[in-house]
Design a protein around this motif. Structure first.
Motif, PDB file in Angstrom:
ATOM      1  N   THR A 190       0.840  -1.209   0.000  1.00 50.67           N
ATOM      2  CA  THR A 190       0.000   0.000   0.000  1.00 50.67           C
ATOM      3  C   THR A 190       0.870   1.253   0.000  1.00 50.67           C
ATOM      4  O   THR A 190       0.582   2.213  -0.718  1.00 50.67           O
ATOM      5  CB  THR A 190      -0.935   0.015   1.221  1.00 50.67           C
ATOM      6  N   THR A 191       1.931   1.236   0.803  1.00 48.21           N
ATOM      7  CA  THR A 191       2.811   2.406   0.809  1.00 48.21           C
ATOM      8  C   THR A 191       3.538   2.521  -0.525  1.00 48.21           C
ATOM      9  O   THR A 191       3.743   3.619  -1.039  1.00 48.21           O
ATOM     10  CB  THR A 191       3.823   2.313   1.965  1.00 48.21           C
ATOM     11  N   LEU A 212       2.335   1.753  -3.364  1.00 47.35           N
ATOM     12  CA  LEU A 212       1.404   2.332  -4.339  1.00 47.35           C
ATOM     13  C   LEU A 212       1.515   3.855  -4.331  1.00 47.35           C
ATOM     14  O   LEU A 212       1.594   4.499  -5.383  1.00 47.35           O
ATOM     15  CB  LEU A 212      -0.039   1.927  -4.010  1.00 47.35           C
ATOM     16  N   THR A 213       1.520   4.440  -3.134  1.00 45.10           N
ATOM     17  CA  THR A 213       1.593   5.904  -3.082  1.00 45.10           C
ATOM     18  C   THR A 213       2.976   6.397  -3.501  1.00 45.10           C
ATOM     19  O   THR A 213       3.093   7.428  -4.143  1.00 45.10           O
ATOM     20  CB  THR A 213       1.248   6.428  -1.678  1.00 45.10           C
ATOM     21  N   ALA A 214       4.010   5.647  -3.139  1.00 47.20           N
ATOM     22  CA  ALA A 214       5.364   6.062  -3.524  1.00 47.20           C
ATOM     23  C   ALA A 214       5.520   6.050  -5.036  1.00 47.20           C
ATOM     24  O   ALA A 214       6.137   6.932  -5.624  1.00 47.20           O
ATOM     25  CB  ALA A 214       6.408   5.165  -2.865  1.00 47.20           C
ATOM     26  N   ALA A 249       3.047   6.440  -7.197  1.00 47.31           N
ATOM     27  CA  ALA A 249       2.266   7.585  -7.691  1.00 47.31           C
ATOM     28  C   ALA A 249       3.110   8.860  -7.590  1.00 47.31           C
ATOM     29  O   ALA A 249       3.136   9.690  -8.496  1.00 47.31           O
ATOM     30  CB  ALA A 249       0.981   7.745  -6.893  1.00 47.31           C
ATOM     31  N   LEU A 250       3.810   8.980  -6.492  1.00 48.28           N
ATOM     32  CA  LEU A 250       4.667  10.146  -6.268  1.00 48.28           C
ATOM     33  C   LEU A 250       5.799  10.187  -7.299  1.00 48.28           C
ATOM     34  O   LEU A 250       6.143  11.226  -7.842  1.00 48.28           O
ATOM     35  CB  LEU A 250       5.253  10.049  -4.858  1.00 48.28           C
ATOM     36  N   GLY A 285       4.649  13.076  -9.276  1.00 45.81           N
ATOM     37  CA  GLY A 285       4.976  14.084  -8.257  1.00 45.81           C
ATOM     38  C   GLY A 285       5.868  15.221  -8.721  1.00 45.81           C
ATOM     39  O   GLY A 285       6.159  16.115  -7.948  1.00 45.81           O
ATOM     40  N   PHE A 293      13.826  11.496  -4.881  1.00 40.69           N
ATOM     41  CA  PHE A 293      13.339  11.251  -3.528  1.00 40.69           C
ATOM     42  C   PHE A 293      12.356  10.074  -3.523  1.00 40.69           C
ATOM     43  O   PHE A 293      12.476   9.150  -2.726  1.00 40.69           O
ATOM     44  CB  PHE A 293      12.666  12.541  -3.032  1.00 40.69           C
ATOM     45  N   ILE A 338      12.572   6.146  -1.956  1.00 41.57           N
ATOM     46  CA  ILE A 338      11.603   5.529  -1.055  1.00 41.57           C
ATOM     47  C   ILE A 338      11.079   4.216  -1.631  1.00 41.57           C
ATOM     48  O   ILE A 338      10.918   3.228  -0.910  1.00 41.57           O
ATOM     49  CB  ILE A 338      10.487   6.538  -0.728  1.00 41.57           C
TER      50      ILE A 338
END
Lengths: 539, 301
Positions: B247-248, B250-252, B254-255, B259, B266, B270
């Motif tokens: 889950t984390t 997924l956001t990383a 996306a970033l 981003g 960066f 991550i």
């Protein structure tokens, strides 16, 4: 049990309401809120960092050692005057912060002791040495930094920047943030100028003066200094005026032999403003306070027919010949300024000189468009990331996933509210922190759900599975969050500017995460379990 | 019930030698990177090295070569150019030099020479050598402080042996990512260090999940040999370890994808950190605890 649920619902409700109130100023709706709301309710919201709204972040170092040296020079000057007044024959010299008076005598010693009780005196073979005590020196340094902050604040206020922040960092550093500043270069010039205005007399009688060329090329200053080194008479110095050759447009320098003694400084000014002379060229008109005016009158009276050099930060601006004694305390500084230059000079003169020169250590300037791009990109990444996580949770955990998604919304809302409440600054890494917090927000729920699945597999009823799932996952969740908190606390301690923003959002995110997972999700499960005995858990 | 990973019975502990070998290589790369950083030979960002950076955006593409010629024509040397062609941006940095007036010169050269391409100065950064030196020191202290904090907390919550295991796994993650970044020639800057610190915190999340289960299983069944208990525990929590990271991740991702340029590296840090962190909590942290303990029981009863 029922009462417990109610209390938790109230707690969540209050948290949501407060978050909405604090975050409201960041949403366009705030503009259309009634007047009374705008007046009484929080109106600040989350503040954007310089990297997002554009602006300049500066760090200056106050050269506090110089403030001590300047004080020592001033003291030695006044000892010299004291000797003259008391008709004592003595040579006063200053070197490396130590004043040496030679020859020494009991009379000289008592005179100095009486007038300067804080000086530390010592008899040596070369004479009487006087130095500042260590406490005195560190007090001067301390004061210099404080004063520099004040002076810089004054200058920036007069220059006109909305909501600047200026504060001291470490011993002798000043951090200045100028959000949305249009002309950073000019602002930096204004901040960095020492603005020490001095009036000194030009020595045209010395034979050395006659040997000086009337004008030199701009880059030949050091060459000239070298040529005359060792031949400059005692108590004199070579200073230069910068000028532009009107015919060729070439930059030149005019050398002056100047008596070192400072007759008057800018700290007795009351007014400095831009005026135009009869050729429509801007100059800075200054006015002294009564004390300054009296000294100015004496100085001009005593030096009629001589030239008076007006010196700013070691550069001669002009050296007009004194025609007669000047009363009233008005003077002018000319130097072929542009309007902006004259305006900036008047600002720094009015705000006063810095107690010591400052040196720029750091300058980060971000244009407004980059900030806008960053926010857009951050929003997009955040929305896509959130959708991916939400979709995954529903897909994988069904109804329970939906509950986790609700907790995720709660999490984001509380995070934004908390940031607004704490007046935290949102930076680009901070946005990254928020987005990552979204991904981590469901972590606790995943840990609990997995645990519940395990309990269900072991044959427990849904309600028992929920309860023991929570209980058993609690310490895992707690431990794993605390470790992240430790590192974000370290980040906060060491980080500057944008990094700090990242640490703030990350640690807030993690803490709120704990709350929503342990209070929020559990409450929803309890409500579901309350109504009827659930036969199946959608997980 | 959808299960990404069902009940598994993989012999993780048996594969520890391969894992240790692989990780040793990664860690050595990291140590090498640190040595090179210490010597000042790595690609340090200007926040650590001191110097200037100018980010400029043009209306249309400008070949790097033209910019190079223009700057060289103005007497500048030792500058680095980085192209971001998708947004017509160019990053110019000059490291380890006197900074006074350099930014102004670069800006005026660019605005005059390429006035037809309507250059917009997006950002300028100027960092004195003194600041760079201090930031390097601060970063080192921060990494050490974070490690010490984690060590103390884990030692307090578990047994000391677990703390060592967790710290080795965390140090491994940080070293591995740093090493890979060094090999890739990426810039070592403040943002990277922050990402590494965040990785340090996050990689522990996974490790703690596994440790927690080991502790629980030992309490339940203390007859089994410790090796088997550890293996069983890792298998039991495998799916949640992976889903938590996923889950984390997924956001990383996306970033990373959306981003923006500034936090591209960066986010990449991550992403790598999450992957390495998940791997290390399974293959490094738990086996280390086992190795340190020898035949002794894992917890007191």
């Amino acid at each position: 049990m029922k009462k417990k649920i109610l209390w938790r619902l109230i707690l969540i409700g209050v948290a949501v309401l407060l978050s909405l109130i604090f975050f409201l100023p960041n949403i366009p709706i705030f503009k259309s809120m009634p007047e009374w709301w705008k007046k009484t309710m929080p109106s600040r919201g989350i503040v954007l960092g310089l990297d997002l709204q554009g602006g300049t972040h500066l760090v200056f170092e106050v050269q506090a050692e110089r403030a001590v040296e300047i004080t020592v020079e001033r003291v030695s000057q006044s000892i010299r005057e004291l000797m003259k007044k008391k008709k004592l024959q003595a040579d006063v010299k200053t070197q490396a912060g130590v004043i040496t008076v030679s020859p020494s005598s009991i009379e000289i010693r008592t005179a100095i002791e009486k007038n300067y009780p804080t000086l530390k005196l010592e008899e040596t073979s070369s004479g009487l040495t006087c130095r500042l005590s260590n406490e005195e020196a560190s007090r001067i340094k301390e004061n210099a930094s404080d004063q520099a902050v004040e002076t810089i604040r004054n200058r920036i206020d007069q220059f006109g920047v909305a909501e600047p922040t200026i504060h001291r960092q470490a011993e002798n550093e000043i951090v200045i943030q100028l959000p949305g500043v249009k002309d950073p270069k000019r602002a930096i010039d204004i901040i960095g100028k020492t603005a020490l205005l001095e009036f000194k007399v030009v020595d045209d009688e010395s034979p050395v003066s006659a040997e000086l060329p009337s004008v030199i090329a701009f880059d030949d200053e050091s060459e000239l200094l070298e040529k005359f080194s060792g031949r400059i008479p005692e108590g004199r110095e070579l200073l230069f005026e910068r000028t532009i050759d009107l015919q060729t447009g070439e930059a030149k320098k005019l050398p002056f032999l100047i008596k070192k003694e400072t007759l008057l400084t800018g700290d007795l000014l009351t007014e400095a403003k831009v005026s135009l002379n009869r050729f429509n060229e801007p100059y800075v008109a200054i006015a002294f306070n009564p004390t300054g005016a009296k000294i100015f009158e004496e100085v001009t009276g005593a030096n009629v027919k001589k030239r008076l050099a007006i010196i700013l930060d070691g550069n001669v601006y002009s050296a007009p010949k004194i025609k007669e004694r000047i009363a009233g305390g008005d003077a002018s500084i000319e130097g072929g300024f542009s309007i902006d230059e004259a305006k900036d000079l008047s600002i720094v003169l009015k705000a006063g000189a810095l107690p010591a020169p400052v040196k720029m250590l750091q300058n980060i300037t971000v244009g407004p468009s980059l900030g806008r791009d960053s926010i857009q990109a951050g929003k997009l990444a955040g929305i896509i990331g959130a959708i991916a996580v939400i979709a995954f949770m529903v897909f994988y955990y069904r109804l329970s996933g939906l509950i986790a998604d609700l907790a995720l919304f709660l999490n984001i809302l509380l995070l934004l509210g908390a940031m607004a409440y704490l007046e935290a600054t949102l930076t680009l890494p901070g946005i990254a922190g928020v987005i990552l917090a979204v991904g981590m927000a469901v972590d606790s729920n995943v840990l609990m759900f997995e645990r519940m699945r395990e309990e269900l597999r072991a044959g427990k009823t849904p309600r028992a599975a929920v309860d023991s799932g929570y209980q058993k996952a609690f310490w895992t969740i707690f431990d794993s969050h605390v470790t992240t908190l430790i590192t974000s606390a370290v980040l906060f301690q060491f980080g500057t500017g944008p990094i700090k923003g990242f640490a703030v959002t990350l640690s807030l995110g993690v803490s709120i995460n704990l709350f929503t997972a342990l209070v929020g999700t559990k409450t929803i499960f309890d409500i579901l379990n309350q109504r009827k005995e659930v036969k199946r858990l959608s997980i | 019930m959808i299960e990404l990973i069902g009940k598994t019975n993989i012999d993780f502990m048996g594969k520890k030698l391969y894992a240790f070998g692989f990780s040793a290589i990664l860690s050595i790369m990291g140590v090498l990177a640190i040595i090179q950083i210490g010597k000042g030979k790595a690609n340090l960002g200007i926040d650590f090295a001191g110097g200037i950076a100018v980010q400029v955006k043009f209306q249309s593409t400008v070949p790097l070569h033209d910019i190079r010629t223009a700057l060289e024509g103005a007497g500048m040397k030792d500058f680095d150019l980085q192209d971001l062609p998708t947004v017509n941006k160019v990053l110019i940095s000059i490291k380890r030099q006197e900074t006074e007036g350099v930014v102004d010169r670069v800006v005026s050269v660019l605005t005059e020479r390429f006035s037809d391409k309507k250059p917009v100065i997006d950002s300028t950064t100027e960092i004195g050598p003194k600041v760079g030196h201090r930031l390097r020191k601060d970063a080192l202290i921060a990494v050490l402080a974070a490690t010490a904090g984690i060590l103390i907390y884990i030692a307090f919550r578990f047994k000391f042996r677990f703390a060592i295991g967790a710290t080795i796994a965390t140090a491994h993650d940080v070293l591995a990512v740093l090493g890979v970044f060094y090999i890739m020639g990426k810039e070592i800057n403040l943002l990277l260090i922050s990402a590494l610190l965040m990785i340090a915190g996050y990689s522990l999340t996974d490790t703690v999940v596994v440790f927690d289960r080991i502790r629980e299983n030992i309490r339940k069944s203390h007859k089994e040999p410790t090796g088997e208990i550890v293996n069983k525990s890792v298998n039991e929590v495998l799916s949640r370890t992976i889903i938590v990271s996923l889950t984390t991740l997924l956001t990383a991702v996306a970033l990373f994808l959306f981003g923006g340029e500034v936090i591209h590296d960066f986010s990449l840090t991550i992403i790598m950190g999450i992957v390495v962190g998940t791997y290390s909590s399974i293959f490094i942290a738990s086996p280390t605890v086992l190795l340190l303990g020898g035949k002794k029981p894992l917890i007191k009863r």
